[in-house]
Design a protein around this motif. Sequence first.
Motif, PDB file in Angstrom:
ATOM      1  N   GLY A 240      58.078  -2.840   3.453  1.00  0.00           N
ATOM      2  CA  GLY A 240      57.760  -1.465   3.836  1.00  0.00           C
ATOM      3  C   GLY A 240      57.958  -1.215   5.326  1.00  0.00           C
ATOM      4  N   GLY A 241      57.528  -0.029   5.787  1.00  0.00           N
ATOM      5  CA  GLY A 241      57.592   0.309   7.213  1.00  0.00           C
ATOM      6  C   GLY A 241      58.847   1.078   7.559  1.00  0.00           C
ATOM      7  N   SER A 242      58.994   1.384   8.862  1.00  0.00           N
ATOM      8  CA  SER A 242      60.180   2.104   9.333  1.00  0.00           C
ATOM      9  C   SER A 242      61.396   1.179   9.221  1.00  0.00           C
ATOM     10  CB  SER A 242      59.982   2.502  10.801  1.00  0.00           C
ATOM     11  OG  SER A 242      59.977   1.319  11.591  1.00  0.00           O
ATOM     12  N   PRO A 243      62.631   1.744   9.293  1.00  0.00           N
ATOM     13  CA  PRO A 243      63.822   0.874   9.210  1.00  0.00           C
ATOM     14  C   PRO A 243      63.783  -0.248  10.255  1.00  0.00           C
ATOM     15  CG  PRO A 243      64.466   3.180   9.023  1.00  0.00           C
ATOM     16  CD  PRO A 243      62.992   3.176   9.315  1.00  0.00           C
ATOM     17  N   GLN A 244      63.321   0.069  11.486  1.00  0.00           N
ATOM     18  CA  GLN A 244      63.272  -0.959  12.534  1.00  0.00           C
ATOM     19  C   GLN A 244      62.293  -2.075  12.158  1.00  0.00           C
ATOM     20  OE1 GLN A 244      63.192   2.252  13.065  1.00  0.00           O
ATOM     21  NE2 GLN A 244      64.502   2.822  14.785  1.00  0.00           N
ATOM     22  N   ALA A 246      61.177  -2.812   9.149  1.00  0.00           N
ATOM     23  CA  ALA A 246      61.640  -3.525   7.956  1.00  0.00           C
ATOM     24  C   ALA A 246      62.727  -4.525   8.327  1.00  0.00           C
ATOM     25  CB  ALA A 246      62.165  -2.526   6.923  1.00  0.00           C
ATOM     26  N   ALA A 247      63.631  -4.114   9.245  1.00  0.00           N
ATOM     27  CA  ALA A 247      64.710  -5.021   9.650  1.00  0.00           C
ATOM     28  C   ALA A 247      64.130  -6.242  10.355  1.00  0.00           C
ATOM     29  CB  ALA A 247      65.689  -4.292  10.573  1.00  0.00           C
ATOM     30  N   ARG A 248      63.127  -5.993  11.238  1.00  0.00           N
ATOM     31  CA  ARG A 248      62.503  -7.109  11.960  1.00  0.00           C
ATOM     32  C   ARG A 248      61.834  -8.074  10.977  1.00  0.00           C
ATOM     33  NH1 ARG A 248      61.278  -4.123  16.377  1.00  0.00           N
ATOM     34  NH2 ARG A 248      59.421  -3.248  15.413  1.00  0.00           N
ATOM     35  N   GLU A 249      61.113  -7.499  10.005  1.00  0.00           N
ATOM     36  CA  GLU A 249      60.399  -8.320   9.032  1.00  0.00           C
ATOM     37  C   GLU A 249      61.391  -9.079   8.138  1.00  0.00           C
ATOM     38  OE1 GLU A 249      57.528  -9.332   8.795  1.00  0.00           O
ATOM     39  OE2 GLU A 249      57.293  -9.984   6.728  1.00  0.00           O
ATOM     40  N   LEU A 250      62.508  -8.401   7.796  1.00  0.00           N
ATOM     41  CA  LEU A 250      63.522  -9.066   6.969  1.00  0.00           C
ATOM     42  C   LEU A 250      64.090 -10.280   7.698  1.00  0.00           C
ATOM     43  CD1 LEU A 250      65.395  -9.187   4.497  1.00  0.00           C
ATOM     44  CD2 LEU A 250      66.926  -7.608   5.679  1.00  0.00           C
ATOM     45  N   VAL A 251      64.400 -10.112   8.986  1.00  0.00           N
ATOM     46  CA  VAL A 251      64.946 -11.229   9.765  1.00  0.00           C
ATOM     47  C   VAL A 251      63.912 -12.357   9.840  1.00  0.00           C
ATOM     48  CG1 VAL A 251      65.669 -11.947  12.088  1.00  0.00           C
ATOM     49  CG2 VAL A 251      66.558  -9.838  11.097  1.00  0.00           C
ATOM     50  N   ARG A 252      62.631 -11.976  10.030  1.00  0.00           N
ATOM     51  CA  ARG A 252      61.589 -13.007  10.112  1.00  0.00           C
ATOM     52  C   ARG A 252      61.508 -13.804   8.811  1.00  0.00           C
ATOM     53  NH1 ARG A 252      56.903 -14.524   8.593  1.00  0.00           N
ATOM     54  NH2 ARG A 252      56.551 -12.763   7.194  1.00  0.00           N
ATOM     55  N   ARG A 253      61.513 -13.075   7.675  1.00  0.00           N
ATOM     56  CA  ARG A 253      61.396 -13.763   6.392  1.00  0.00           C
ATOM     57  C   ARG A 253      62.620 -14.637   6.113  1.00  0.00           C
ATOM     58  NH1 ARG A 253      58.526  -9.623   2.108  1.00  0.00           N
ATOM     59  NH2 ARG A 253      57.073  -8.746   3.600  1.00  0.00           N
ATOM     60  N   LEU A 254      63.815 -14.111   6.466  1.00  0.00           N
ATOM     61  CA  LEU A 254      65.025 -14.911   6.249  1.00  0.00           C
ATOM     62  C   LEU A 254      64.985 -16.181   7.095  1.00  0.00           C
ATOM     63  CD1 LEU A 254      67.800 -12.165   6.152  1.00  0.00           C
ATOM     64  CD2 LEU A 254      67.073 -13.636   4.263  1.00  0.00           C
ATOM     65  N   ARG A 255      64.435 -16.042   8.326  1.00  0.00           N
ATOM     66  CA  ARG A 255      64.413 -17.191   9.228  1.00  0.00           C
ATOM     67  C   ARG A 255      63.299 -18.168   8.871  1.00  0.00           C
ATOM     68  NH1 ARG A 255      64.705 -15.069  14.675  1.00  0.00           N
ATOM     69  NH2 ARG A 255      66.942 -15.223  14.421  1.00  0.00           N
ATOM     70  N   GLU A 256      62.080 -17.662   8.677  1.00  0.00           N
ATOM     71  CA  GLU A 256      60.926 -18.552   8.561  1.00  0.00           C
ATOM     72  C   GLU A 256      60.594 -18.931   7.124  1.00  0.00           C
ATOM     73  OE1 GLU A 256      57.621 -17.027  10.805  1.00  0.00           O
ATOM     74  OE2 GLU A 256      58.894 -16.627  12.540  1.00  0.00           O
ATOM     75  N   GLU A 257      60.885 -18.033   6.168  1.00  0.00           N
ATOM     76  CA  GLU A 257      60.511 -18.350   4.786  1.00  0.00           C
ATOM     77  C   GLU A 257      61.716 -18.843   3.991  1.00  0.00           C
ATOM     78  OE1 GLU A 257      58.357 -14.992   3.202  1.00  0.00           O
ATOM     79  OE2 GLU A 257      57.035 -14.971   4.952  1.00  0.00           O
ATOM     80  N   ALA A 258      62.810 -18.078   3.991  1.00  0.00           N
ATOM     81  CA  ALA A 258      63.999 -18.512   3.238  1.00  0.00           C
ATOM     82  C   ALA A 258      64.802 -19.548   4.022  1.00  0.00           C
ATOM     83  CB  ALA A 258      64.868 -17.315   2.908  1.00  0.00           C
TER      84      ALA A 258
END
Length: 261
Positions: A240-244, A246-258
Amino acid sequence: MKIAVCIKQVPTREWQPRIRDDKRWIRDEDVSYEMNEPDAYALEEALRLRETHGGEVVVCAAGPARVQQVLREALARGADRALHVEDDGPQAADARVTAGALAAAMRDEQFDLILTGLQSDDQGHAQTGVIVAERLGIPHSTIIMEVQVENPSTGSGQAARLRVKRELEGGWFQWLTMPLPALLTIQSGINQLRYATLKGIMAAKKKEIRKVPLPAGLAPSQEIVALALPSRTKQTQIIGGSPQEAARELVRRLREEARAL
Ligand SMILES: Cc1cc2nc3c(=O)[nH]c(=O)nc-3n(C[C@H](O)[C@H](O)[C@H](O)COP(=O)(O)OP(=O)(O)OC[C@H]3O[C@@H](n4cnc5c(N)ncnc54)[C@H](O)[C@@H]3O)c2cc1C
């Protein structure tokens, strides 16, 4: 500097694993093999250290006769000679047995530096290097991203030592200094790999591969009870959240979780 590199032969990534009926091992009749990826980077690092500081690079492998294929490949890339702990028996040898065999083969050589890969691409316990260091009574450091030699033998009068960069979790790094002799487990991507030249392949044919027997009395402490192939699963996450945001959270998840970045 006298450097040893431990190299494991592993099934190629393209190979589709098939498990034996008793579920205790893979069906290895049709497997094609290659050099374990982090070990290729460990070899490259050793060759670069030799080019800068002189000395020799000795590659070591434990396993049946077929593992000579990766030793020859390492010799073709520039290693000087090889040690092979040859035995057809213990397919299910664990890291303790393997480390015991490698340490026994390397002990009398008095290496200044021993490099292993961070972990193997097949069983992946990431234990072999650490146990080799323990067996040889030398310090070790793991997940190494950079290696510098301080006070190399230039007549400064001070003992040479290592300055190494370790990878930690979440994008953090740690710098350490350590005395020699030492053992490092090398992370993939630490350098740019070289490939064997035709001249190197021809020269490798004449280089020595010394066979070393498996020492008696090495018993595994782990037993493979059953192997299973991973099942494919799918999971959807809505960010969720604004595009900015969401993009930040997506990068975090790709880096730290996936761990995809
Ligand atoms: C005599 C002998 C015969 C064996 N035969 C077979 C076999 O036929 N098939 C099979 O699948 N396994 C065989 N093994 C066991 C296997 O090679 C591994 O050594 C063991 O499973 C180590 O655990 P790991 O793969 O989790 O390595 P990790 O601990 O994840 O490996 C870390 C690093 O240790 C080094 N390393 C690990 N194993 C070896 C190795 N064998 N030689 C050199 N360096 C190594 C590499 O640098 C690697 O990057 C044999 C072992 C011995 C001692």
